[in-house]
Write an enzyme that holds these catalytic residues in place. Sequence first.
Site, PDB file in Angstrom:
ATOM      1  CB  CYS A 155      -0.920  -0.104   1.259  1.00  0.00           C
ATOM      2  SG  CYS A 155      -2.038   1.232   1.370  1.00  0.00           S
ATOM      3  CB  CYS A 158      -0.610   2.408   3.997  1.00  0.00           C
ATOM      4  SG  CYS A 158      -2.344   2.143   3.940  1.00  0.00           S
TER       5      CYS A 158
END
Length: 194
Positions: A155, A158
């Site tokens: 991700c 993230c």
Amino acid sequence: MNESTEIINEILQSLGIDTAYRTDALTLLEKGESRYLRDLKLNLTSTLTSEHLNTKECALIGLATAINNNNSLLIQFFNRYAEEQGATPADTAEAAGCASLLASNNVFYRFRHFTQKEKYGQIPARIRMQLMMKPVTGKEFFELMSLAISAVNGCEMCVNAHEDSLIKLGATEERIFDAVRITSLVTATGKIVF
């Protein structure tokens, strides 16, 4: 006994696994007398220590990664190692909680990032994240585990958010880099031993 078998036995013994244990991947490496077995052994060993993380932190990152990757043998190993390094049940529970929470966050925020639609950014996530507010392992270390798991799960949004938080919390780039190095090596080990 050939060198490959000896190295496999050393790896298995260090993990607390019977030396008769084999996965298909281990068998392939053994039959091919692969030089990679030496790398695997050294890489696994290097997950246990760091110049920038203490041994308890190394163990908890290993545990969170093993849980994220659903690897029972490595979960057992890193849980034992974490306890030996002074981790409390609350610490190991937090590593498990981090792996689970980040699994949901990584899917959700990756979706938002992939679609690049403003509308999805305006709709509340409705994902409970109280664990992140006052972690027993401390805010900086929880962010470090979160970054490591986000890197494994791919991700980008993230990873960038956690890395930014870590820098603001005073973490060094070397500390961040080592956490990701450890999680990558635990993931690699889990492709062979599971």
